[in-house]
Design a protein around this motif. Sequence first.
Motif, PDB file in Angstrom:
ATOM      1  N   VAL A  45       0.829  -1.206   0.000  1.00  0.00           N
ATOM      2  CA  VAL A  45       0.000   0.000   0.000  1.00  0.00           C
ATOM      3  C   VAL A  45       0.862   1.254   0.000  1.00  0.00           C
ATOM      4  O   VAL A  45       1.873   1.341   0.699  1.00  0.00           O
ATOM      5  CB  VAL A  45      -0.924   0.018   1.240  1.00  0.00           C
ATOM      6  N   GLY A  46       0.421   2.243  -0.774  1.00  0.00           N
ATOM      7  CA  GLY A  46       1.086   3.540  -0.784  1.00  0.00           C
ATOM      8  C   GLY A  46       0.446   4.429  -1.824  1.00  0.00           C
ATOM      9  O   GLY A  46      -0.251   3.963  -2.725  1.00  0.00           O
ATOM     10  N   GLU A  47       0.689   5.710  -1.695  1.00  0.00           N
ATOM     11  CA  GLU A  47       0.148   6.653  -2.664  1.00  0.00           C
ATOM     12  C   GLU A  47       0.953   6.599  -3.953  1.00  0.00           C
ATOM     13  O   GLU A  47       1.981   5.922  -4.051  1.00  0.00           O
ATOM     14  CB  GLU A  47       0.180   8.068  -2.067  1.00  0.00           C
ATOM     15  N   SER A  48       0.491   7.330  -4.959  1.00  0.00           N
ATOM     16  CA  SER A  48       1.220   7.426  -6.217  1.00  0.00           C
ATOM     17  C   SER A  48       2.635   7.945  -5.943  1.00  0.00           C
ATOM     18  O   SER A  48       2.823   8.895  -5.187  1.00  0.00           O
ATOM     19  CB  SER A  48       0.486   8.383  -7.160  1.00  0.00           C
ATOM     20  N   GLY A  49       3.631   7.281  -6.558  1.00  0.00           N
ATOM     21  CA  GLY A  49       5.013   7.676  -6.339  1.00  0.00           C
ATOM     22  C   GLY A  49       5.692   6.976  -5.182  1.00  0.00           C
ATOM     23  O   GLY A  49       6.866   7.216  -4.901  1.00  0.00           O
ATOM     24  N   SER A  50       4.975   6.061  -4.519  1.00  0.00           N
ATOM     25  CA  SER A  50       5.559   5.367  -3.367  1.00  0.00           C
ATOM     26  C   SER A  50       6.496   4.236  -3.767  1.00  0.00           C
ATOM     27  O   SER A  50       7.280   3.762  -2.951  1.00  0.00           O
ATOM     28  CB  SER A  50       4.455   4.806  -2.469  1.00  0.00           C
ATOM     29  N   GLY A  51       6.401   3.784  -5.016  1.00  0.00           N
ATOM     30  CA  GLY A  51       7.259   2.699  -5.487  1.00  0.00           C
ATOM     31  C   GLY A  51       6.542   1.385  -5.704  1.00  0.00           C
ATOM     32  O   GLY A  51       7.168   0.382  -6.069  1.00  0.00           O
ATOM     33  N   LYS A  52       5.220   1.353  -5.493  1.00  0.00           N
ATOM     34  CA  LYS A  52       4.454   0.107  -5.643  1.00  0.00           C
ATOM     35  C   LYS A  52       4.608  -0.487  -7.043  1.00  0.00           C
ATOM     36  O   LYS A  52       4.895  -1.675  -7.197  1.00  0.00           O
ATOM     37  CB  LYS A  52       2.955   0.353  -5.387  1.00  0.00           C
ATOM     38  N   SER A  53       4.380   0.340  -8.056  1.00  0.00           N
ATOM     39  CA  SER A  53       4.414  -0.158  -9.437  1.00  0.00           C
ATOM     40  C   SER A  53       5.806  -0.627  -9.828  1.00  0.00           C
ATOM     41  O   SER A  53       5.962  -1.588 -10.586  1.00  0.00           O
ATOM     42  CB  SER A  53       3.941   0.931 -10.410  1.00  0.00           C
ATOM     43  N   THR A  54       6.827   0.044  -9.311  1.00  0.00           N
ATOM     44  CA  THR A  54       8.201  -0.371  -9.610  1.00  0.00           C
ATOM     45  C   THR A  54       8.486  -1.741  -9.008  1.00  0.00           C
ATOM     46  O   THR A  54       9.104  -2.601  -9.659  1.00  0.00           O
ATOM     47  CB  THR A  54       9.205   0.665  -9.080  1.00  0.00           C
ATOM     48  N   ILE A  55       8.038  -1.984  -7.792  1.00  0.00           N
ATOM     49  CA  ILE A  55       8.205  -3.301  -7.177  1.00  0.00           C
ATOM     50  C   ILE A  55       7.517  -4.361  -8.024  1.00  0.00           C
ATOM     51  O   ILE A  55       8.070  -5.445  -8.268  1.00  0.00           O
ATOM     52  CB  ILE A  55       7.668  -3.307  -5.736  1.00  0.00           C
ATOM     53  N   LEU A  56       6.326  -4.048  -8.514  1.00  0.00           N
ATOM     54  CA  LEU A  56       5.602  -4.996  -9.344  1.00  0.00           C
ATOM     55  C   LEU A  56       6.386  -5.302 -10.626  1.00  0.00           C
ATOM     56  O   LEU A  56       6.493  -6.466 -11.036  1.00  0.00           O
ATOM     57  CB  LEU A  56       4.219  -4.442  -9.692  1.00  0.00           C
ATOM     58  N   LYS A  57       6.948  -4.273 -11.251  1.00  0.00           N
ATOM     59  CA  LYS A  57       7.755  -4.492 -12.457  1.00  0.00           C
ATOM     60  C   LYS A  57       8.952  -5.386 -12.164  1.00  0.00           C
ATOM     61  O   LYS A  57       9.307  -6.255 -12.969  1.00  0.00           O
ATOM     62  CB  LYS A  57       8.231  -3.146 -13.022  1.00  0.00           C
ATOM     63  N   LEU A  58       9.579  -5.191 -11.018  1.00  0.00           N
ATOM     64  CA  LEU A  58      10.714  -6.023 -10.637  1.00  0.00           C
ATOM     65  C   LEU A  58      10.270  -7.472 -10.419  1.00  0.00           C
ATOM     66  O   LEU A  58      10.949  -8.413 -10.844  1.00  0.00           O
ATOM     67  CB  LEU A  58      11.369  -5.474  -9.369  1.00  0.00           C
ATOM     68  N   LEU A  59       9.117  -7.658  -9.775  1.00  0.00           N
ATOM     69  CA  LEU A  59       8.619  -9.005  -9.529  1.00  0.00           C
ATOM     70  C   LEU A  59       8.190  -9.697 -10.815  1.00  0.00           C
ATOM     71  O   LEU A  59       8.241 -10.930 -10.921  1.00  0.00           O
ATOM     72  CB  LEU A  59       7.442  -8.968  -8.548  1.00  0.00           C
ATOM     73  N   LEU A  60       7.778  -8.921 -11.808  1.00  0.00           N
ATOM     74  CA  LEU A  60       7.387  -9.481 -13.102  1.00  0.00           C
ATOM     75  C   LEU A  60       8.581  -9.681 -14.032  1.00  0.00           C
ATOM     76  O   LEU A  60       8.425 -10.199 -15.135  1.00  0.00           O
ATOM     77  CB  LEU A  60       6.351  -8.576 -13.780  1.00  0.00           C
TER      78      LEU A  60
END
Length: 247
Positions: free
Chosen positions: A35-50
């Motif tokens: 969980v986090g707001e936009s810019g927290s790094g959530k999407s980047t973590i997902l890209k790394l996991l993918l």
Amino acid sequence: MTLISVEAIAFSYGRKPVLHDVSFTVKKGINLGLVGESGSGKSTILKLLLGLERPASGAIRFQGETLNLRDREFMRRYRRSVQAVFQDPYSSLDPRQTVEAIIAEPLRALKISGDHHAAIVQALADVGLPADAISRYPHEFSGGQRQRIALARAIVARPQLVLADEAVSALDLSTRIRIVELLKELSQAITILLVSHDLGVVAALCEEIIILEKGRIVEAGRTADILANPQHPYTRKLLASVPRMPA
């Protein structure tokens, strides 16, 4: 049993640091909310996991093996075990393909043998869609039904983990509640990592939670404990500002 361990990863886009020393584990049978707001790094973590990006430092391991994008055999096993569902059910499905072709995509890409038609029909049943949906096209379905099709595509190869990226945020409230209930049912057999900005959705689905602020983990642990007694000001801010789903 640990499915994925993220160990002290850092990542930057050019000179802009995005993740700083991020570590966490995804355990089999325990849904995890990121969980986090936009810019927290959530999407980047997902890209790394993918496997779409590589960490600048640190490591990602799947069942103890380092995620190695150059090892084709490992990546095929990894992609069979880890599938994803994305935010927008309108853009994530190819409008030119039938539901059968859409759901069959992982079976073809991963070269999984067996009766594909039977596997697709079973995946449709698992997400609450009738077998006759198989010959129809995405435009014939509502937003909630399209997200069910996307979920069927994610589970048809029987993965161990589904990465759900804001999987309900594009849906209206009543549809969102139904999809969260469906995710709960699916999580009896498949572990879910839910990336979301909505603490209410995470509280309804995930036993554990990670709070991200500006690329750093500021709080992590059991969801019920953190939401009942948040320690970090950022967590308290999220609790105060993010609309929650009704119980």
